[in-house]
Design a protein around this motif. Structure first.
Motif, PDB file in Angstrom:
ATOM      1  N   ASP A   1       0.831  -1.206   0.000  1.00  0.00           N
ATOM      2  CA  ASP A   1       0.000   0.000   0.000  1.00  0.00           C
ATOM      3  C   ASP A   1       0.870   1.263   0.000  1.00  0.00           C
ATOM      4  OD1 ASP A   1       1.046  -0.271   2.505  1.00  0.00           O
ATOM      5  OD2 ASP A   1      -0.880  -0.254   3.575  1.00  0.00           O
ATOM      6  N   ILE A   2       2.028   1.165  -0.620  1.00  0.00           N
ATOM      7  CA  ILE A   2       2.946   2.299  -0.671  1.00  0.00           C
ATOM      8  C   ILE A   2       2.428   3.338  -1.664  1.00  0.00           C
ATOM      9  CG2 ILE A   2       5.300   3.003  -1.264  1.00  0.00           C
ATOM     10  CD1 ILE A   2       6.238   0.272  -0.354  1.00  0.00           C
ATOM     11  N   PRO A   3       2.343   4.607  -1.274  1.00  0.00           N
ATOM     12  CA  PRO A   3       1.869   5.643  -2.197  1.00  0.00           C
ATOM     13  C   PRO A   3       2.725   5.680  -3.461  1.00  0.00           C
ATOM     14  CG  PRO A   3       1.990   6.498   0.039  1.00  0.00           C
ATOM     15  CD  PRO A   3       2.620   5.146   0.076  1.00  0.00           C
ATOM     16  N   GLY A   4       2.062   5.878  -4.605  1.00  0.00           N
ATOM     17  CA  GLY A   4       2.776   5.955  -5.868  1.00  0.00           C
ATOM     18  C   GLY A   4       2.951   4.631  -6.575  1.00  0.00           C
ATOM     19  N   LEU A   5       2.499   3.537  -5.920  1.00  0.00           N
ATOM     20  CA  LEU A   5       2.584   2.217  -6.539  1.00  0.00           C
ATOM     21  C   LEU A   5       1.185   1.638  -6.731  1.00  0.00           C
ATOM     22  CD1 LEU A   5       5.553   0.534  -4.600  1.00  0.00           C
ATOM     23  CD2 LEU A   5       5.610   1.600  -6.855  1.00  0.00           C
ATOM     24  N   ILE A   6       0.969   0.976  -7.852  1.00  0.00           N
ATOM     25  CA  ILE A   6      -0.283   0.266  -8.124  1.00  0.00           C
ATOM     26  C   ILE A   6      -0.024  -1.226  -7.956  1.00  0.00           C
ATOM     27  CG2 ILE A   6      -1.967  -0.334  -9.915  1.00  0.00           C
ATOM     28  CD1 ILE A   6      -1.534   2.466 -11.074  1.00  0.00           C
ATOM     29  N   ALA A   7      -0.856  -1.904  -7.179  1.00  0.00           N
ATOM     30  CA  ALA A   7      -0.724  -3.349  -6.942  1.00  0.00           C
ATOM     31  C   ALA A   7      -1.917  -4.065  -7.551  1.00  0.00           C
ATOM     32  CB  ALA A   7      -0.629  -3.630  -5.446  1.00  0.00           C
ATOM     33  N   ARG A   8      -1.648  -4.978  -8.475  1.00  0.00           N
ATOM     34  CA  ARG A   8      -2.705  -5.698  -9.177  1.00  0.00           C
ATOM     35  C   ARG A   8      -2.552  -7.202  -8.950  1.00  0.00           C
ATOM     36  NH1 ARG A   8      -3.413  -5.183 -15.727  1.00  0.00           N
ATOM     37  NH2 ARG A   8      -4.275  -7.249 -16.144  1.00  0.00           N
ATOM     38  N   PRO A   9      -3.551  -7.878  -8.360  1.00  0.00           N
ATOM     39  CA  PRO A   9      -3.453  -9.333  -8.167  1.00  0.00           C
ATOM     40  C   PRO A   9      -3.398 -10.056  -9.509  1.00  0.00           C
ATOM     41  CG  PRO A   9      -5.209  -8.386  -6.816  1.00  0.00           C
ATOM     42  CD  PRO A   9      -4.784  -7.327  -7.778  1.00  0.00           C
ATOM     43  N   VAL A  10      -2.443 -10.974  -9.649  1.00  0.00           N
ATOM     44  CA  VAL A  10      -2.316 -11.739 -10.886  1.00  0.00           C
ATOM     45  C   VAL A  10      -2.388 -13.249 -10.644  1.00  0.00           C
ATOM     46  CG1 VAL A  10      -1.004  -9.983 -12.130  1.00  0.00           C
ATOM     47  CG2 VAL A  10       0.221 -11.671 -10.734  1.00  0.00           C
ATOM     48  N   GLY A  11      -2.299 -13.677  -9.389  1.00  0.00           N
ATOM     49  CA  GLY A  11      -2.348 -15.105  -9.096  1.00  0.00           C
ATOM     50  C   GLY A  11      -2.650 -15.346  -7.637  1.00  0.00           C
ATOM     51  N   SER A  12      -2.916 -16.604  -7.314  1.00  0.00           N
ATOM     52  CA  SER A  12      -3.258 -16.995  -5.954  1.00  0.00           C
ATOM     53  C   SER A  12      -2.007 -17.359  -5.162  1.00  0.00           C
ATOM     54  CB  SER A  12      -4.210 -18.196  -5.984  1.00  0.00           C
ATOM     55  OG  SER A  12      -4.374 -18.740  -4.692  1.00  0.00           O
ATOM     56  N   ASN A  13      -2.007 -17.034  -3.883  1.00  0.00           N
ATOM     57  CA  ASN A  13      -0.904 -17.388  -2.995  1.00  0.00           C
ATOM     58  C   ASN A  13      -1.371 -18.400  -1.948  1.00  0.00           C
ATOM     59  OD1 ASN A  13       1.849 -17.056  -2.460  1.00  0.00           O
ATOM     60  ND2 ASN A  13       1.417 -15.741  -0.714  1.00  0.00           N
ATOM     61  N   ARG A  14      -2.172 -19.365  -2.390  1.00  0.00           N
ATOM     62  CA  ARG A  14      -2.717 -20.397  -1.503  1.00  0.00           C
ATOM     63  C   ARG A  14      -1.583 -21.199  -0.867  1.00  0.00           C
ATOM     64  NH1 ARG A  14      -6.325 -25.305  -3.945  1.00  0.00           N
ATOM     65  NH2 ARG A  14      -6.983 -26.284  -1.992  1.00  0.00           N
ATOM     66  N   ILE A  15      -1.660 -21.429   0.438  1.00  0.00           N
ATOM     67  CA  ILE A  15      -0.588 -22.066   1.198  1.00  0.00           C
ATOM     68  C   ILE A  15      -1.033 -23.460   1.650  1.00  0.00           C
ATOM     69  CG2 ILE A  15       0.971 -21.843   3.162  1.00  0.00           C
ATOM     70  CD1 ILE A  15       1.275 -19.620   1.108  1.00  0.00           C
ATOM     71  N   ILE A  16      -0.142 -24.448   1.489  1.00  0.00           N
ATOM     72  CA  ILE A  16      -0.457 -25.819   1.888  1.00  0.00           C
ATOM     73  C   ILE A  16       0.689 -26.404   2.709  1.00  0.00           C
ATOM     74  CG2 ILE A  16      -1.872 -26.167  -0.179  1.00  0.00           C
ATOM     75  CD1 ILE A  16       0.461 -27.973  -1.218  1.00  0.00           C
ATOM     76  N   LEU A  17       0.415 -27.549   3.319  1.00  0.00           N
ATOM     77  CA  LEU A  17       1.416 -28.313   4.060  1.00  0.00           C
ATOM     78  C   LEU A  17       1.761 -29.549   3.246  1.00  0.00           C
ATOM     79  CD1 LEU A  17       3.075 -28.868   6.632  1.00  0.00           C
ATOM     80  CD2 LEU A  17       1.019 -29.912   7.629  1.00  0.00           C
ATOM     81  N   SER A  18       3.061 -29.855   3.108  1.00  0.00           N
ATOM     82  CA  SER A  18       3.463 -30.971   2.256  1.00  0.00           C
ATOM     83  C   SER A  18       4.681 -31.686   2.825  1.00  0.00           C
ATOM     84  CB  SER A  18       3.785 -30.468   0.846  1.00  0.00           C
ATOM     85  OG  SER A  18       4.934 -29.635   0.874  1.00  0.00           O
ATOM     86  N   ALA A  19       4.913 -32.901   2.302  1.00  0.00           N
ATOM     87  CA  ALA A  19       6.106 -33.685   2.618  1.00  0.00           C
ATOM     88  C   ALA A  19       6.311 -34.691   1.500  1.00  0.00           C
ATOM     89  CB  ALA A  19       5.968 -34.393   3.959  1.00  0.00           C
ATOM     90  N   SER A  20       7.499 -35.269   1.446  1.00  0.00           N
ATOM     91  CA  SER A  20       7.776 -36.273   0.423  1.00  0.00           C
ATOM     92  C   SER A  20       7.315 -37.653   0.916  1.00  0.00           C
ATOM     93  CB  SER A  20       9.267 -36.318   0.115  1.00  0.00           C
ATOM     94  OG  SER A  20       9.965 -36.907   1.210  1.00  0.00           O
ATOM     95  N   PRO A  21       7.030 -38.587  -0.022  1.00  0.00           N
ATOM     96  CA  PRO A  21       6.712 -39.964   0.384  1.00  0.00           C
ATOM     97  C   PRO A  21       7.823 -40.589   1.216  1.00  0.00           C
ATOM     98  CG  PRO A  21       6.123 -39.618  -1.910  1.00  0.00           C
ATOM     99  CD  PRO A  21       6.883 -38.397  -1.480  1.00  0.00           C
ATOM    100  N   ALA A  22       9.080 -40.208   0.942  1.00  0.00           N
ATOM    101  CA  ALA A  22      10.197 -40.764   1.710  1.00  0.00           C
ATOM    102  C   ALA A  22      10.103 -40.366   3.179  1.00  0.00           C
ATOM    103  CB  ALA A  22      11.527 -40.303   1.111  1.00  0.00           C
ATOM    104  N   TYR A  23       9.763 -39.102   3.438  1.00  0.00           N
ATOM    105  CA  TYR A  23       9.622 -38.680   4.838  1.00  0.00           C
ATOM    106  C   TYR A  23       8.457 -39.400   5.502  1.00  0.00           C
ATOM    107  CZ  TYR A  23       8.498 -36.085   9.011  1.00  0.00           C
ATOM    108  OH  TYR A  23       8.209 -35.763  10.317  1.00  0.00           O
ATOM    109  N   LEU A  24       7.338 -39.499   4.817  1.00  0.00           N
ATOM    110  CA  LEU A  24       6.156 -40.134   5.412  1.00  0.00           C
ATOM    111  C   LEU A  24       6.383 -41.618   5.667  1.00  0.00           C
ATOM    112  CD1 LEU A  24       3.432 -38.358   3.248  1.00  0.00           C
ATOM    113  CD2 LEU A  24       4.131 -37.811   5.594  1.00  0.00           C
TER     114      LEU A  24
END
Length: 304
Positions: free
Chosen positions: A149-172
């Motif tokens: 929200d910095i003055p003088g800058l325009i911010a336009r959403p272009v994609g989702s920043n959805r966050i997940i939890l993950s691990a490899s099959p080796a760890y599991l």
């Protein structure tokens, strides 16, 4: 007095904070630079700089005048560039700054395809996780996570920043204990260190329930996300990751999504990937074309 050259000289002196360095940058003599500044001072009836043997700094009037000169030169440059784009298609240079992890996740592929589509355009792409650098870098376009929200800058959403939890099959396979909100503290963690992120709690949302979970002590703590991702793929522990980064590995089975009935609060990184650009460049054709190209790419891969 050549007003355009005088204003260009003034802006260069301010940026270099030195008459001699500005002269070198402009290919002029120091005396020519001094004469241009003196002509502006005489025209306006003000002093633009306070100069001593030890230092040089703008006066208050000089600061206002230099800012106006920079904006006027930017407007002229942008207009000339836009006319050129109309006549000859996209050309010149597009300067992009982005978060470090965007590079291997999607930005490298986007830029390669964009260059093939626009062969007369050059790209300068700087990757950094230093938010101060990203937001004050002077690039044409900034790809950013988190609020802006910095003055003088325009911010336009272009994609989702959805966050997940993950691990490899080796760890599991190595750690068969189920991954649930109650057992998170008993697992090995790969944790991203960033000044904007909480170091104490995570917030998970499950249906209507909001859970605030204390963060465990990480097995590996790092300020480099790609390093942590490599360790997750190698089976070293659990990793909280954005969907745009994990999706290819989830698709080929190298990562497994965990606690899929829970949504992790994106915290300070926000819910969107943002395209950020100075308001005075809102109509720049090459910026808008790149943003549209990026949006289409992210949408096609399910990251919209």
């Amino acid at each position: 007095m050549d007003k355009f050259n005088a204003l260009t000289t003034l802006v260069c002196v301010v940026e270099q904070n030195s008459f001699s360095r500005a002269a070198e940058q402009l290919g002029k003599t120091p005396s020519a630079v001094a004469k241009a500044i003196a002509a502006l001072e005489e025209e306006q009836g003000i002093r633009l700089f306070e100069r001593t043997t030890r230092r040089m700094q703008l006066t208050e009037a000089g600061r206002l005048y230099a800012q106006a000169a920079r904006e006027a030169l930017n407007c002229l440059s942008n207009a000339s560039e836009e006319i050129g784009q109309m006549q000859h298609g996209l050309h010149g240079e597009l300067r992009i700054s982005a978060a470090l992890a965007f590079g291997p996740a999607f930005l490298a592929e986007v830029c390669a395809a964009f260059c093939l589509a626009h062969p007369q355009l050059r790209l300068q792409v700087d990757l950094s996780d230093n938010d101060q650098f990203i937001l004050e870098s002077g690039h044409d376009l900034i790809l950013h996570e988190g609020a802006c929200d910095i003055p003088g800058l325009i911010a336009r959403p272009v994609g989702s920043n959805r966050i997940i939890l993950s691990a490899s099959p080796a760890y599991l396979a190595r750690q068969p204990l189920p991954v649930t909100p109650a057992t998170l503290g008993e697992h090995e963690w790969l944790m991203y260190k960033h000044p904007a992120l909480s170091r104490h709690y995570w917030t998970f949302r499950q249906a209507e329930q909001v859970m605030r979970i204390e963060q465990p002590v990480p097995r590996i703590l790092s300020d480099n996300y790609d390093f942590l991702l490599a360790n997750a793929l190698a089976g070293a522990g659990l990793l909280i990751t954005p969907w745009w980064s994990a999706a290819p590995y989830l698709a080929d089975g190298r990562l497994v999504r965990l606690m899929s009935d829970c949504e992790l609060d994106p915290d300070a990184f926000g819910a969107h990937i943002l395209a950020v650009y100075p308001s005075h460049r809102r109509a720049t054709h090459k910026v808008q074309v790149f943003i549209q190209f990026l949006e289409a790419f992210l949408r096609e891969r399910g990251y919209a």
